[in-house]
Design a protein around this motif. Structure first.
Motif, PDB file in Angstrom:
ATOM      1  N   UNK A  58       6.926  -0.764 -14.284  1.00  0.00           N
ATOM      2  CA  UNK A  58       5.860  -1.581 -13.709  1.00  0.00           C
ATOM      3  C   UNK A  58       5.956  -3.033 -14.165  1.00  0.00           C
ATOM      4  N   UNK A  59       5.284  -3.893 -13.402  1.00  0.00           N
ATOM      5  CA  UNK A  59       5.125  -5.303 -13.729  1.00  0.00           C
ATOM      6  C   UNK A  59       3.654  -5.500 -14.075  1.00  0.00           C
TER       7      UNK A  59
ATOM      8  N   UNK B  47      -0.598 -15.433  -9.210  1.00  0.00           N
ATOM      9  CA  UNK B  47       0.589 -14.937  -9.920  1.00  0.00           C
ATOM     10  C   UNK B  47       0.873 -13.499  -9.505  1.00  0.00           C
ATOM     11  N   UNK B  48      -0.173 -12.684  -9.428  1.00  0.00           N
ATOM     12  CA  UNK B  48      -0.034 -11.276  -9.031  1.00  0.00           C
ATOM     13  C   UNK B  48       0.547 -11.190  -7.618  1.00  0.00           C
ATOM     14  N   UNK B  49       0.017 -11.988  -6.698  1.00  0.00           N
ATOM     15  CA  UNK B  49       0.522 -11.963  -5.322  1.00  0.00           C
ATOM     16  C   UNK B  49       2.004 -12.331  -5.271  1.00  0.00           C
TER      17      UNK B  49
ATOM     18  N   UNK C  58       7.782 -10.393  -4.899  1.00  0.00           N
ATOM     19  CA  UNK C  58       9.112 -10.351  -5.510  1.00  0.00           C
ATOM     20  C   UNK C  58       9.524  -8.949  -5.959  1.00  0.00           C
ATOM     21  N   UNK C  59       8.535  -8.053  -6.091  1.00  0.00           N
ATOM     22  CA  UNK C  59       8.790  -6.705  -6.628  1.00  0.00           C
ATOM     23  C   UNK C  59       8.140  -5.622  -5.769  1.00  0.00           C
ATOM     24  N   UNK C  60       8.489  -5.521  -4.485  1.00  0.00           N
ATOM     25  CA  UNK C  60       7.805  -4.555  -3.618  1.00  0.00           C
ATOM     26  C   UNK C  60       8.030  -3.096  -4.017  1.00  0.00           C
TER      27      UNK C  60
ATOM     28  N   UNK D  31      -0.827  -3.074  -7.178  1.00  0.00           N
ATOM     29  CA  UNK D  31       0.020  -2.707  -6.043  1.00  0.00           C
ATOM     30  C   UNK D  31       0.859  -1.494  -6.414  1.00  0.00           C
ATOM     31  N   UNK D  32       0.768  -0.460  -5.610  1.00  0.00           N
ATOM     32  CA  UNK D  32       1.630   0.704  -5.794  1.00  0.00           C
ATOM     33  C   UNK D  32       3.028   0.356  -5.272  1.00  0.00           C
TER      34      UNK D  32
END
Length: 153
Positions: A3-4, A122-124, A129-131, A149-150
């Protein structure tokens, strides 16, 4: 994939055990250890750094404030140098600030500040960048915890 995680001010003050702010220091350190062990990517947004610095400067007696400030400086310098589990992000550009200022009055009406708005941006950005990874804000504030975001396959 791991996870990020974006770390909100409410969590960073716990990690640093900021006087008059931290209430769950040991519990938060255990949760941090789990995230590190799980090899999550941990990000310190600029708003978190600035807001935490403000809390440190406004709390505790002189000795407590000095000790906490020195620990804070060590942690942030380590993050900036890549010698920390955290990575500092979001060095704001002028065009971004103009866009955020247009959004801010509506955001403020929901009882949230400019720091939170910047963390949401930042989260968006990290979501885009990390779908394929979970991207979430680790916060003690319910309105920020909702940003999770899952992973999309």
């Amino acid at each position: 994939m791991t996870a990020v995680c974006l770390i909100d001010t409410s969590i960073f003050v716990e990690i640093l055990n900021v006087p008059m702010k931290a209430q769950r220091h040991l519990q938060t350190l255990q949760q941090l250890e789990q995230r590190i062990h799980g090899r999550e990517s941990l990000f310190l947004p600029m708003a978190t750094i600035l807001e935490t610095g403000n809390h440190i400067g406004q709390n505790g007696d002189g000795v407590m404030r000095r000790n906490c400030a020195e620990n804070f400086v060590q942690q942030v310098k380590a993050a900036l140098a890549g010698r920390s589990p955290f990575k500092a992000i979001s060095f704001l550009q002028e065009d971004e600030m103009h866009a955020w200022l247009l959004e801010f009055p509506e955001h403020a009406m929901r009882g949230s500040g400019l720091g939170d708005l910047s963390i949401i941006h930042d989260w968006q950005r990290l979501c885009s960048l990390n779908p394929a990874r979970r991207v979430y804000i680790w916060s003690a504030d319910n309105h920020l915890n909702a940003f999770d975001q899952a992973p999309r396959l």
